[in-house]
Design a protein around this motif. Structure first.
Motif, PDB file in Angstrom:
ATOM      1  N   LEU A 113      17.381 102.048 -23.637  1.00 19.17           N
ATOM      2  CA  LEU A 113      15.593 101.483 -23.947  1.00 19.17           C
ATOM      3  C   LEU A 113      14.777 102.359 -24.722  1.00 19.17           C
ATOM      4  O   LEU A 113      13.888 101.600 -25.677  1.00 19.17           O
ATOM      5  CB  LEU A 113      15.255 101.048 -22.376  1.00 19.17           C
ATOM      6  N   THR A 123      10.985 104.872 -17.041  1.00 17.47           N
ATOM      7  CA  THR A 123      12.717 103.619 -18.439  1.00 17.47           C
ATOM      8  C   THR A 123      12.912 104.808 -19.020  1.00 17.47           C
ATOM      9  O   THR A 123      14.366 104.545 -19.304  1.00 17.47           O
ATOM     10  CB  THR A 123      11.057 103.187 -19.034  1.00 17.47           C
ATOM     11  N   ARG A 171      10.576  98.197 -20.904  1.00 15.80           N
ATOM     12  CA  ARG A 171       9.942  98.172 -22.120  1.00 15.80           C
ATOM     13  C   ARG A 171       8.833  98.416 -23.207  1.00 15.80           C
ATOM     14  O   ARG A 171       8.574  98.785 -23.427  1.00 15.80           O
ATOM     15  CB  ARG A 171      10.888  96.617 -22.649  1.00 15.80           C
ATOM     16  N   GLU A 172       8.024  97.016 -22.123  1.00 14.41           N
ATOM     17  CA  GLU A 172       6.420  96.832 -22.691  1.00 14.41           C
ATOM     18  C   GLU A 172       5.816  98.450 -22.240  1.00 14.41           C
ATOM     19  O   GLU A 172       5.008  98.988 -23.225  1.00 14.41           O
ATOM     20  CB  GLU A 172       6.089  95.789 -21.971  1.00 14.41           C
ATOM     21  N   ASP A 202      12.646 101.757 -28.478  1.00  9.17           N
ATOM     22  CA  ASP A 202      11.828 100.866 -28.146  1.00  9.17           C
ATOM     23  C   ASP A 202      10.508 102.761 -28.183  1.00  9.17           C
ATOM     24  O   ASP A 202       9.690 102.253 -29.006  1.00  9.17           O
ATOM     25  CB  ASP A 202      11.341 100.656 -26.650  1.00  9.17           C
ATOM     26  N   ARG A 262       6.582 101.249 -24.427  1.00  7.66           N
ATOM     27  CA  ARG A 262       6.006 100.638 -26.464  1.00  7.66           C
ATOM     28  C   ARG A 262       4.948 101.508 -25.689  1.00  7.66           C
ATOM     29  O   ARG A 262       4.550 101.747 -27.083  1.00  7.66           O
ATOM     30  CB  ARG A 262       5.874  99.940 -26.786  1.00  7.66           C
ATOM     31  N   ARG A 308      11.766  93.418 -19.742  1.00  9.09           N
ATOM     32  CA  ARG A 308      10.461  93.657 -20.341  1.00  9.09           C
ATOM     33  C   ARG A 308       9.480  93.358 -20.215  1.00  9.09           C
ATOM     34  O   ARG A 308       8.879  94.469 -21.034  1.00  9.09           O
ATOM     35  CB  ARG A 308      10.195  91.654 -20.602  1.00  9.09           C
TER      36      ARG A 308
END
Length: 408
Positions: free
Chosen positions: A353, A346, A318-319, A356, A322, A315
């Motif tokens: 991912l 990432t 992923r944040e 995202d 983003r 998480r």
């Protein structure tokens, strides 16, 4: 790759002028021929005349020069039906004679690399470094002879490329500021030229990678490109018309303090909400440590946990991705390039991912209609830092090859 003994004969040296040049199709016929063959692959002289718009006499003269320098080679004549005239003999880049040496300086380690004329990494080694500028440059000078003797034996070394993040004045060969390292006004070229007796080329890693993408990667055949680098420092490079913008004292591309982070996140610049404070590896690892996601504040540990399927670690990454997507959307709208390339851990390590990243670009860009085509991860995967270091030298070769001095 095959390592050779430290006692093998030392590599030959080819002197090239150190210093930046714009990556365009200006600068003379030899460079134009090299870049055309790199882009299009093996081509006969008649094809090169048509593609470069050089005269047949100029193509013949320049190809002979480049063959003599070991930069080009003739391939066997093409097999085909009989035809009038001389057989079609393709020319191609010759990766067997020369190598570029490079060093990438990261926050706590440096990457030594050898890269051939096609941008392929033939050797690399990662070593920790002590952090201080004098000590780091001394370490480079200490380790370089052994690295060359093992990995460049029998080939000529075109020069030494040194790249890092932050504000790097390529023209002066100076690191003006690298905040995470605490470096200011470090004369890298002057020190290493004296220590190594090699031509030394110095640049920021985002610009170096923009050149590499234009020469060897996804940017080949494109004229407009943005390179976004997200590591312990965050910076960007912008290429327009095939030339990478530098700005005054090579200051173009400073995106670290764009207000794209969270309002409450303090930044080392004294403000809050900066992009670097949101996505730098050190900042992300510290927040993950404070939240109990990892036992020590090390980004590599966070990545390892994510690889093992740790949901909170995934998480966090992923944040981060983003937030990088929002920065990419802004750059796409400001520059409107053909392509934006992202170097971010990432994106390189967890391709699953990438949706995202694309979703954030689609949500925040007014101009980008197809994020999956316009935004791509780096072409160079785990070798990205090695390629960055070597490409500073290779860019000079492809820009303007010159006659080397006789080998002793």
């Amino acid at each position: 790759m095959t390592a050779v003994s430290d006692h093998a004969r030392p590599p030959l040296l080819v002197a090239l002028p150190a210093g930046p040049e714009p990556l365009s199709f200006e600068g003379g016929g030899p460079g134009t021929l090299l870049r055309t063959l790199l882009r299009d692959g093996p081509s006969a002289r008649t094809e090169l005349v048509a593609r470069t718009r050089l005269s047949p006499a100029a193509v013949s003269r320049h190809t002979a020069e480049l063959i003599g320098l070991g930069l080009l080679r003739e391939l066997p004549p093409r097999v085909g039906p009989p035809r009038a005239g001389r057989p079609q003999v393709p020319m191609d880049i010759d990766p067997g004679h020369h190598l570029a040496c490079g060093v990438h300086i990261a926050l706590d380690h440096m990457t030594f690399a050898m890269v051939d004329l096609r941008g392929q990494v033939t050797a690399q080694r990662r070593l920790p470094h002590p952090g201080g500028p004098r000590q780091v440059l001394e370490e480079i000078g200490r380790h370089l002879p052994g690295f060359l003797s093992r990995h460049a034996v029998g080939r000529s070394v075109l020069g030494l490329g040194v790249v890092t993040g932050g504000w790097v004045d390529a023209e002066q060969g100076t690191v003006i500021e690298h905040a995470p390292l605490g470096w200011r006004d470090v004369p890298v070229r002057r020190v290493l030229s004296a220590a190594t007796r090699l031509p030394v080329h110095v640049d920021g890693h985002a610009r170096a990678l923009a050149h590499a993408e234009l020469l060897f990667g996804a940017g080949a055949g494109h004229w407009d490109l943005v390179q976004l680098f997200v590591g312990n420092v965050v910076d960007a490079a912008i290429a327009v018309g095939g030339s990478v913008l530098r700005g005054r004292r090579s200051g173009a591309g400073d995106v670290a303090h764009l207000p794209l982070g969270h309002i409450g996140q303090a930044c080392g610049c004294g403000r809050a909400g900066c992009l670097q404070s949101a996505v730098s590896e050190r900042a992300v690892a510290e927040r993950a440590f404070e939240a109990g996601t990892i036992p020590t504040p090390h980004f590599a540990l966070l990545v390892d946990r994510a690889r093992q399927g740790h949901r909170e670690a995934l998480r966090v990454l992923r944040e981060r991705l983003r937030t990088v997507g929002r920065a990419a959307a802004l750059l796409l709208d400001v520059v409107n390039p053909e392509l934006l390339v992202v170097v971010e851990h990432t994106a390189l390590t967890f391709p699953e991912l990438l949706p995202d990243l694309y979703e954030e670009v689609a949500a925040h860009s007014h101009l980008c209609v197809d994020p999956e085509q316009a935004v791509r991860p780096s072409s160079f995967g785990p070798h990205v830092l090695a390629v960055a270091a070597g490409s500073v030298v290779l860019y000079a070769v492809y820009r303007r090859p010159v006659t080397p001095p006789p080998h002793s």
